[in-house]
Design an enzyme around this catalytic site. Sequence first.
Site, PDB file in Angstrom:
ATOM      1  N   GLY A 167       3.647  -7.458   5.530  1.00  0.00           N
ATOM      2  CA  GLY A 167       3.050  -6.210   6.031  1.00  0.00           C
ATOM      3  C   GLY A 167       3.662  -5.798   7.355  1.00  0.00           C
ATOM      4  O   GLY A 167       3.022  -5.159   8.191  1.00  0.00           O
ATOM      5  N   GLY A 169       3.594  -2.229   8.843  1.00  0.00           N
ATOM      6  CA  GLY A 169       2.290  -1.632   9.160  1.00  0.00           C
ATOM      7  C   GLY A 169       2.086  -1.583  10.669  1.00  0.00           C
ATOM      8  O   GLY A 169       2.961  -1.973  11.445  1.00  0.00           O
ATOM      9  N   ASP A 171       7.953  -6.107   3.763  1.00  0.00           N
ATOM     10  CA  ASP A 171       7.056  -4.969   3.561  1.00  0.00           C
ATOM     11  C   ASP A 171       7.613  -4.157   2.394  1.00  0.00           C
ATOM     12  O   ASP A 171       8.805  -4.256   2.081  1.00  0.00           O
ATOM     13  CB  ASP A 171       6.978  -4.095   4.822  1.00  0.00           C
ATOM     14  CG  ASP A 171       5.684  -3.272   4.880  1.00  0.00           C
ATOM     15  OD1 ASP A 171       4.827  -3.577   5.725  1.00  0.00           O
ATOM     16  OD2 ASP A 171       5.531  -2.328   4.074  1.00  0.00           O
ATOM     17  N   ILE A 172       6.773  -3.326   1.798  1.00  0.00           N
ATOM     18  CA  ILE A 172       7.318  -2.430   0.768  1.00  0.00           C
ATOM     19  C   ILE A 172       8.095  -1.294   1.428  1.00  0.00           C
ATOM     20  O   ILE A 172       8.835  -0.581   0.759  1.00  0.00           O
ATOM     21  CB  ILE A 172       6.231  -1.850  -0.180  1.00  0.00           C
ATOM     22  CG1 ILE A 172       5.026  -1.382   0.616  1.00  0.00           C
ATOM     23  CG2 ILE A 172       5.835  -2.845  -1.243  1.00  0.00           C
ATOM     24  CD1 ILE A 172       4.042  -0.577  -0.209  1.00  0.00           C
ATOM     25  N   ASP A 206       7.875  -6.312  -2.655  1.00  0.00           N
ATOM     26  CA  ASP A 206       6.446  -6.387  -2.936  1.00  0.00           C
ATOM     27  C   ASP A 206       5.989  -7.839  -2.803  1.00  0.00           C
ATOM     28  O   ASP A 206       6.630  -8.737  -3.377  1.00  0.00           O
ATOM     29  CB  ASP A 206       6.277  -5.893  -4.383  1.00  0.00           C
ATOM     30  CG  ASP A 206       4.827  -5.738  -4.774  1.00  0.00           C
ATOM     31  OD1 ASP A 206       3.972  -6.434  -4.194  1.00  0.00           O
ATOM     32  OD2 ASP A 206       4.565  -4.922  -5.676  1.00  0.00           O
ATOM     33  N   ILE A 207       4.890  -8.066  -2.102  1.00  0.00           N
ATOM     34  CA  ILE A 207       4.446  -9.465  -1.955  1.00  0.00           C
ATOM     35  C   ILE A 207       3.999 -10.083  -3.285  1.00  0.00           C
ATOM     36  O   ILE A 207       3.792 -11.280  -3.375  1.00  0.00           O
ATOM     37  CB  ILE A 207       3.312  -9.670  -0.915  1.00  0.00           C
ATOM     38  CG1 ILE A 207       2.132  -8.739  -1.168  1.00  0.00           C
ATOM     39  CG2 ILE A 207       3.797  -9.581   0.502  1.00  0.00           C
ATOM     40  CD1 ILE A 207       0.895  -9.209  -0.426  1.00  0.00           C
ATOM     41  N   TYR A 260     -12.126  -3.649   0.167  1.00  0.00           N
ATOM     42  CA  TYR A 260     -11.333  -4.278   1.233  1.00  0.00           C
ATOM     43  C   TYR A 260     -12.134  -5.385   1.932  1.00  0.00           C
ATOM     44  O   TYR A 260     -11.621  -6.486   2.153  1.00  0.00           O
ATOM     45  CB  TYR A 260     -10.926  -3.182   2.223  1.00  0.00           C
ATOM     46  CG  TYR A 260     -10.284  -3.652   3.496  1.00  0.00           C
ATOM     47  CD1 TYR A 260      -8.992  -4.166   3.513  1.00  0.00           C
ATOM     48  CD2 TYR A 260     -10.962  -3.554   4.714  1.00  0.00           C
ATOM     49  CE1 TYR A 260      -8.404  -4.576   4.700  1.00  0.00           C
ATOM     50  CE2 TYR A 260     -10.372  -3.951   5.899  1.00  0.00           C
ATOM     51  CZ  TYR A 260      -9.096  -4.468   5.896  1.00  0.00           C
ATOM     52  OH  TYR A 260      -8.515  -4.860   7.072  1.00  0.00           O
ATOM     53  N   LYS A 272     -11.247  -9.303   2.004  1.00  0.00           N
ATOM     54  CA  LYS A 272     -11.003 -10.051   3.248  1.00  0.00           C
ATOM     55  C   LYS A 272     -11.902 -11.285   3.322  1.00  0.00           C
ATOM     56  O   LYS A 272     -11.455 -12.369   3.702  1.00  0.00           O
ATOM     57  CB  LYS A 272     -11.219  -9.147   4.470  1.00  0.00           C
ATOM     58  CG  LYS A 272     -10.065  -8.190   4.739  1.00  0.00           C
ATOM     59  CD  LYS A 272      -8.799  -8.954   5.136  1.00  0.00           C
ATOM     60  CE  LYS A 272      -7.623  -8.065   5.444  1.00  0.00           C
ATOM     61  NZ  LYS A 272      -6.372  -8.821   5.645  1.00  0.00           N
TER      62      LYS A 272
HETATM   63  N1  SER Z   1      -9.323  -0.688  10.442  1.00  0.00           N
HETATM   64  C1  SER Z   1      -9.687  -1.235   9.176  1.00  0.00           C
HETATM   65  C2  SER Z   1     -10.166  -0.192   8.258  1.00  0.00           C
HETATM   66  O1  SER Z   1     -10.682   0.790   8.734  1.00  0.00           O
HETATM   67  C3  SER Z   1     -10.790  -2.257   9.340  1.00  0.00           C
HETATM   68  O2  SER Z   1     -10.236  -3.503   9.415  1.00  0.00           O
HETATM   69  O3  SER Z   1     -10.068  -0.352   7.092  1.00  0.00           O
END
Ligand code: SER
Length: 336
Positions: free
Chosen positions: A10, A13, A35-36, A53-54, A153, A157
């Site tokens: 990543g 990013g 990273d892509i 791609d990972i 997400y 996580k």
């Molecule tokens: N900044 C992130 C999000 O908004 C939260 O880890 O998805």
Amino acid sequence: MRKKAILITGAAGEVGQALVAKLAENSETHIISMDIMPLPPELAMKVHHIVGDILDQSLFERIISEFDITHIYHLAALLSTRAEYSPMLAHDVNVGGTMKLLQLAAEQSEWNRKPVKFIYPSSVAAFGMGSLENKAKNPRPQEWEWNTPITMYGANKLYGETLGVYYSNYYKQLADDNPTMLDFRCVRFPGLISAFTVPSGGTSDYGPEMLHAAAQDKPYACFVRETAAISFMAMPDAVTSLIQIASAPRENLTHQIYNITAFSLSAEEFAEYVKKYFPDAQITYKPDVNRQRIIDSWPIDMKDDAARRDWGWDPIYDAERAFSEYLVPNIRKRYE
Ligand code: SER
């Protein structure tokens, strides 16, 4: 002999670019970034960047045939808003990608009989406060409280954290000889704000978007209501935290997962800071019910006492300094 290297996924990013820049200051460190997307040229020249791609296993086979990976900073992820639009893809990348990297680190640790350090940024999104009332009553949850995320997400996580703990403590636990296991260390970030990049796909993005819009003289309609509050952190502190937790002596760490935070602001307080430096900023509020629900599910702040005690977490930038010394001067220069 294979060359020792640090692997950063990543890398293109927001956190990735800042971390690559910081780690590349030490020219002795060999960095492989993935990273892509390509890296900006000024960063790409400092590292060995792989566009890929990972989820592509052949990339990792190539990497480990050439390099002895000592540290993995696994940053690749689809953030909270983006993940709600493509939940399957988010799960593939956020869980499948993490699993692949953990497996690679586990095999390398076993093979070299030396733990690979696996640094994993998790998120405030791992929390789910259940209601605004709970959110108000529990402004600073501990790491293990309110672990009921409402986003793909956040769920990814939280599970990534669990897998990290598994791989670093219980991997192959029924085998006769326990292998050398990887060394998993995780920080839970609040919303991050960079002066040099603009976020995409997150839900805390209204903060940085508001500021970057004001610096460009553009009007901004904030997608959460004035009173919506979560915690934030300036990007240099986020990068420092990753490097600090990676280098902390193992025996000092009483957790594997640490909350870290710098300052908590409501959207309105955030806007006040923006207007202090950009008095003509045109900020309005046009809450999007769905994104608002996500912000409402995250705590106002997080209790980060364990990180402060165990590895000296102490952010440089509170809100005042973040705006006056880091964000505003750099953002002004950026849009000059
Ligand atoms: N900044 C992130 C999000 O908004 C939260 O880890 O998805």
